[in-house]
Scaffold this motif. Structure first.
Motif, PDB file in Angstrom:
ATOM      1  N   VAL A  93       3.048 -14.515 -18.353  1.00 26.93           N
ATOM      2  CA  VAL A  93       3.378 -13.781 -17.122  1.00 26.93           C
ATOM      3  C   VAL A  93       2.488 -12.548 -16.928  1.00 26.93           C
ATOM      4  CG1 VAL A  93       5.270 -12.252 -17.861  1.00 26.93           C
ATOM      5  CG2 VAL A  93       5.250 -13.158 -15.552  1.00 26.93           C
ATOM      6  N   ARG A  94       2.124 -11.871 -18.013  1.00 29.78           N
ATOM      7  CA  ARG A  94       1.249 -10.698 -17.849  1.00 29.78           C
ATOM      8  C   ARG A  94      -0.107 -11.123 -17.265  1.00 29.78           C
ATOM      9  NH1 ARG A  94       1.149  -5.513 -19.579  1.00 29.78           N
ATOM     10  NH2 ARG A  94       2.690  -5.769 -21.226  1.00 29.78           N
ATOM     11  N   LYS A  95      -0.629 -12.222 -17.773  1.00 23.65           N
ATOM     12  CA  LYS A  95      -1.917 -12.752 -17.298  1.00 23.65           C
ATOM     13  C   LYS A  95      -1.837 -13.074 -15.800  1.00 23.65           C
ATOM     14  CE  LYS A  95      -5.453 -16.026 -18.639  1.00 23.65           C
ATOM     15  NZ  LYS A  95      -5.625 -17.423 -18.981  1.00 23.65           N
ATOM     16  N   LEU A  96      -0.714 -13.671 -15.387  1.00 21.01           N
ATOM     17  CA  LEU A  96      -0.527 -14.033 -13.975  1.00 21.01           C
ATOM     18  C   LEU A  96      -0.445 -12.779 -13.100  1.00 21.01           C
ATOM     19  CD1 LEU A  96      -0.008 -16.466 -11.988  1.00 21.01           C
ATOM     20  CD2 LEU A  96       2.416 -15.886 -12.198  1.00 21.01           C
ATOM     21  N   ILE A  97       0.327 -11.784 -13.551  1.00 30.98           N
ATOM     22  CA  ILE A  97       0.473 -10.528 -12.801  1.00 30.98           C
ATOM     23  C   ILE A  97      -0.901  -9.861 -12.643  1.00 30.98           C
ATOM     24  CG2 ILE A  97       1.391  -8.160 -12.978  1.00 30.98           C
ATOM     25  CD1 ILE A  97       3.951  -9.453 -14.238  1.00 30.98           C
ATOM     26  N   GLU A  98      -1.673  -9.821 -13.721  1.00 30.54           N
ATOM     27  CA  GLU A  98      -3.015  -9.218 -13.668  1.00 30.54           C
ATOM     28  C   GLU A  98      -3.931 -10.009 -12.734  1.00 30.54           C
ATOM     29  OE1 GLU A  98      -4.108  -9.073 -17.795  1.00 30.54           O
ATOM     30  OE2 GLU A  98      -3.046  -7.177 -18.145  1.00 30.54           O
ATOM     31  N   HIS A  99      -3.802 -11.335 -12.762  1.00 28.24           N
ATOM     32  CA  HIS A  99      -4.612 -12.216 -11.910  1.00 28.24           C
ATOM     33  C   HIS A  99      -4.350 -11.930 -10.426  1.00 28.24           C
ATOM     34  CE1 HIS A  99      -6.131 -15.968 -10.138  1.00 28.24           C
ATOM     35  NE2 HIS A  99      -4.938 -16.122  -9.588  1.00 28.24           N
ATOM     36  N   TYR A 100      -3.067 -11.830 -10.059  1.00 28.54           N
ATOM     37  CA  TYR A 100      -2.739 -11.524  -8.658  1.00 28.54           C
ATOM     38  C   TYR A 100      -3.244 -10.123  -8.278  1.00 28.54           C
ATOM     39  CZ  TYR A 100       0.513 -15.533  -8.504  1.00 28.54           C
ATOM     40  OH  TYR A 100       1.077 -16.782  -8.522  1.00 28.54           O
ATOM     41  N   TYR A 101      -3.045  -9.197  -9.169  1.00 32.32           N
ATOM     42  CA  TYR A 101      -3.441  -7.797  -8.923  1.00 32.32           C
ATOM     43  C   TYR A 101      -4.955  -7.709  -8.673  1.00 32.32           C
ATOM     44  CZ  TYR A 101      -3.944  -2.756  -9.954  1.00 32.32           C
ATOM     45  OH  TYR A 101      -4.235  -1.413  -9.907  1.00 32.32           O
ATOM     46  N   GLN A 102      -5.715  -8.418  -9.514  1.00 31.21           N
ATOM     47  CA  GLN A 102      -7.176  -8.403  -9.366  1.00 31.21           C
ATOM     48  C   GLN A 102      -7.633  -9.089  -8.076  1.00 31.21           C
ATOM     49  OE1 GLN A 102      -7.996 -10.161 -13.137  1.00 31.21           O
ATOM     50  NE2 GLN A 102      -7.712  -8.217 -14.234  1.00 31.21           N
ATOM     51  N   ASN A 103      -6.789 -10.002  -7.563  1.00 30.28           N
ATOM     52  CA  ASN A 103      -7.115 -10.712  -6.319  1.00 30.28           C
ATOM     53  C   ASN A 103      -6.484 -10.047  -5.092  1.00 30.28           C
ATOM     54  OD1 ASN A 103      -8.676 -13.434  -6.740  1.00 30.28           O
ATOM     55  ND2 ASN A 103      -7.338 -13.212  -8.509  1.00 30.28           N
ATOM     56  N   ASN A 104      -6.080  -8.785  -5.264  1.00 28.91           N
ATOM     57  CA  ASN A 104      -5.505  -7.991  -4.156  1.00 28.91           C
ATOM     58  C   ASN A 104      -4.277  -8.618  -3.503  1.00 28.91           C
ATOM     59  OD1 ASN A 104      -7.522  -5.977  -4.403  1.00 28.91           O
ATOM     60  ND2 ASN A 104      -8.945  -7.346  -3.345  1.00 28.91           N
ATOM     61  N   PHE A 125       6.963  -2.411 -20.834  1.00 28.57           N
ATOM     62  CA  PHE A 125       5.819  -3.333 -20.813  1.00 28.57           C
ATOM     63  C   PHE A 125       4.658  -2.854 -19.923  1.00 28.57           C
ATOM     64  CE2 PHE A 125       9.502  -6.053 -21.939  1.00 28.57           C
ATOM     65  CZ  PHE A 125       9.058  -6.449 -23.202  1.00 28.57           C
ATOM     66  N   GLY A 126       4.770  -1.630 -19.402  1.00 27.31           N
ATOM     67  CA  GLY A 126       3.669  -1.058 -18.618  1.00 27.31           C
ATOM     68  C   GLY A 126       3.318  -1.859 -17.378  1.00 27.31           C
ATOM     69  N   LEU A 127       4.323  -2.238 -16.580  1.00 24.96           N
ATOM     70  CA  LEU A 127       4.075  -3.088 -15.408  1.00 24.96           C
ATOM     71  C   LEU A 127       3.957  -2.308 -14.098  1.00 24.96           C
ATOM     72  CD1 LEU A 127       6.601  -5.994 -16.178  1.00 24.96           C
ATOM     73  CD2 LEU A 127       4.159  -5.910 -16.697  1.00 24.96           C
ATOM     74  N   GLY A 128       4.329  -1.032 -14.131  1.00 20.91           N
ATOM     75  CA  GLY A 128       4.417  -0.239 -12.905  1.00 20.91           C
ATOM     76  C   GLY A 128       3.186  -0.262 -12.017  1.00 20.91           C
ATOM     77  N   LYS A 129       2.012  -0.204 -12.631  1.00 16.01           N
ATOM     78  CA  LYS A 129       0.783  -0.070 -11.822  1.00 16.01           C
ATOM     79  C   LYS A 129       0.465  -1.331 -11.006  1.00 16.01           C
ATOM     80  CE  LYS A 129      -2.514  -1.588 -15.374  1.00 16.01           C
ATOM     81  NZ  LYS A 129      -3.714  -1.282 -16.126  1.00 16.01           N
ATOM     82  N   TYR A 130       1.034  -2.462 -11.387  1.00 14.96           N
ATOM     83  CA  TYR A 130       0.720  -3.712 -10.692  1.00 14.96           C
ATOM     84  C   TYR A 130       1.561  -3.930  -9.435  1.00 14.96           C
ATOM     85  CZ  TYR A 130      -1.419  -4.765 -15.227  1.00 14.96           C
ATOM     86  OH  TYR A 130      -2.168  -4.717 -16.378  1.00 14.96           O
ATOM     87  N   PHE A 131       2.728  -3.318  -9.385  1.00 18.09           N
ATOM     88  CA  PHE A 131       3.684  -3.597  -8.310  1.00 18.09           C
ATOM     89  C   PHE A 131       3.708  -2.488  -7.270  1.00 18.09           C
ATOM     90  CE2 PHE A 131       4.931  -6.509 -11.530  1.00 18.09           C
ATOM     91  CZ  PHE A 131       5.622  -7.545 -10.919  1.00 18.09           C
ATOM     92  N   ILE A 132       3.757  -2.884  -5.987  1.00 15.54           N
ATOM     93  CA  ILE A 132       3.815  -1.858  -4.935  1.00 15.54           C
ATOM     94  C   ILE A 132       5.260  -1.517  -4.558  1.00 15.54           C
ATOM     95  CG2 ILE A 132       1.535  -2.460  -4.001  1.00 15.54           C
ATOM     96  CD1 ILE A 132       3.098  -3.740  -1.604  1.00 15.54           C
ATOM     97  N   GLY A 133       6.216  -2.310  -5.052  1.00 13.91           N
ATOM     98  CA  GLY A 133       7.612  -2.005  -4.737  1.00 13.91           C
ATOM     99  C   GLY A 133       8.587  -2.737  -5.636  1.00 13.91           C
ATOM    100  N   LYS A 134       9.814  -2.201  -5.735  1.00 12.32           N
ATOM    101  CA  LYS A 134      10.871  -2.801  -6.554  1.00 12.32           C
ATOM    102  C   LYS A 134      12.179  -2.744  -5.768  1.00 12.32           C
ATOM    103  CE  LYS A 134      10.145   0.312  -9.752  1.00 12.32           C
ATOM    104  NZ  LYS A 134       9.964   1.144 -10.941  1.00 12.32           N
ATOM    105  N   ILE A 135      12.912  -3.841  -5.766  1.00 11.95           N
ATOM    106  CA  ILE A 135      14.221  -3.866  -5.104  1.00 11.95           C
ATOM    107  C   ILE A 135      15.253  -4.367  -6.108  1.00 11.95           C
ATOM    108  CG2 ILE A 135      15.603  -4.821  -3.211  1.00 11.95           C
ATOM    109  CD1 ILE A 135      12.990  -5.345  -1.698  1.00 11.95           C
ATOM    110  N   SER A 136      16.368  -3.634  -6.207  1.00  9.55           N
ATOM    111  CA  SER A 136      17.473  -4.076  -7.050  1.00  9.55           C
ATOM    112  C   SER A 136      18.581  -4.641  -6.164  1.00  9.55           C
ATOM    113  CB  SER A 136      18.029  -2.912  -7.867  1.00  9.55           C
ATOM    114  OG  SER A 136      19.327  -3.233  -8.335  1.00  9.55           O
ATOM    115  N   GLY A 137      18.965  -5.870  -6.448  1.00  8.15           N
ATOM    116  CA  GLY A 137      20.058  -6.498  -5.699  1.00  8.15           C
ATOM    117  C   GLY A 137      21.363  -5.747  -5.865  1.00  8.15           C
ATOM    118  N   ALA A 138      21.468  -4.984  -6.962  1.00 10.93           N
ATOM    119  CA  ALA A 138      22.694  -4.215  -7.215  1.00 10.93           C
ATOM    120  C   ALA A 138      22.903  -3.141  -6.144  1.00 10.93           C
ATOM    121  CB  ALA A 138      22.630  -3.578  -8.597  1.00 10.93           C
TER     122      ALA A 138
END
Length: 220
Positions: A93-104, A125-138
């Motif tokens: 999953v980290r590889k996939l997240i980085e792949h999408y991030y690198q492809n804008n 896991f240091g994921l913050g920089k890859y995501f532009i937003g977070k939503i909690s269903g809670a």
């Protein structure tokens, strides 16, 4: 029309916290002298912590309040979260997240977990920089299978739904994506049991299957 945004579920897609919850609950049951059977524990699947605690109080005639029991469980969960050596990101999953991030490609997290748990995962896991937003269903009025969470995520990405893809692993999540009319890739891992994938647009067992060039044919 092309893939511009990916909306990730978290539990079962990015991490699998279920074993940690299980360990935390059983440690809590032990402290409360509550002999919870596998059958009873299985019946808790998908239930809120409050509902689980209320069932325990009722079934075992406990004197503690729901808040007391929830606090014990939360403390154990936190301990396992930071110290359990088996706890890691899902394979690939980290590889996939980085792949999408690198492809804008814009990444949004859309999970039923609480924002506290989401932030713990992102921090660990240091994921913050890859995501532009977070939503909690809670924090929302409706929960999956209602499409609200994914509709909000697409809006947050500022992309039309035909340019978005959801990655989900549960029946309710897949149904929520379907109800939002968003393309859904269902991830079937060795952790997944008894989920219905019939409404997903594709079912994958490896994250390399949904790299940008491999799924571009669906976004034409």
């Amino acid at each position: 029309m092309s893939l511009k945004a990916v909306l990730f579920d978290m539990d079962g897609v990015i991490v699998d916290t279920e074993p940690l919850h299980r360990k935390a609950y059983f440690k809590t049951f032990e402290e409360l002298n509550a002999d919870v059977s596998e059958e009873l524990y299985t019946s808790f699947t998908g239930a809120s912590t409050k509902k689980v605690c209320e069932t325990l109080i009722q079934t075992f005639g406990l004197s503690q309040s729901y808040e007391d029991i929830a606090a014990i469980k939360r403390a154990h969960f936190k301990d396992y979260f930071y110290n359990d050596l088996d706890f890691d990101l899902m394979p690939g999953v980290r590889k996939l997240i980085e792949h999408y991030y690198q492809n804008n490609i814009k990444l949004i997290l859309a999970s039923s977990a609480t924002m506290t748990t989401i932030n713990m995962v992102f921090e660990k896991f240091g994921l913050g920089k890859y995501f532009i937003g977070k939503i909690s269903g809670a924090d929302l009025k409706e929960s999956k299978p209602h499409p609200e969470i994914f509709q909000l995520a697409a809006k947050m990405a500022n992309e039309p739904i035909e340019n978005c893809m959801v990655i989900e692993d549960s029946t309710n999540g897949i149904l929520a994506a379907h109800n939002a009319h968003i393309f859904c890739a269902a991830y079937k891992s060795f952790h997944t049991h008894n989920q219905d994938y019939s409404l997903a647009n594709m079912v994958i067992t490896d994250y390399s299957e949904i790299e940008k060039d491999k799924i571009s044919k669906y976004f034409k």
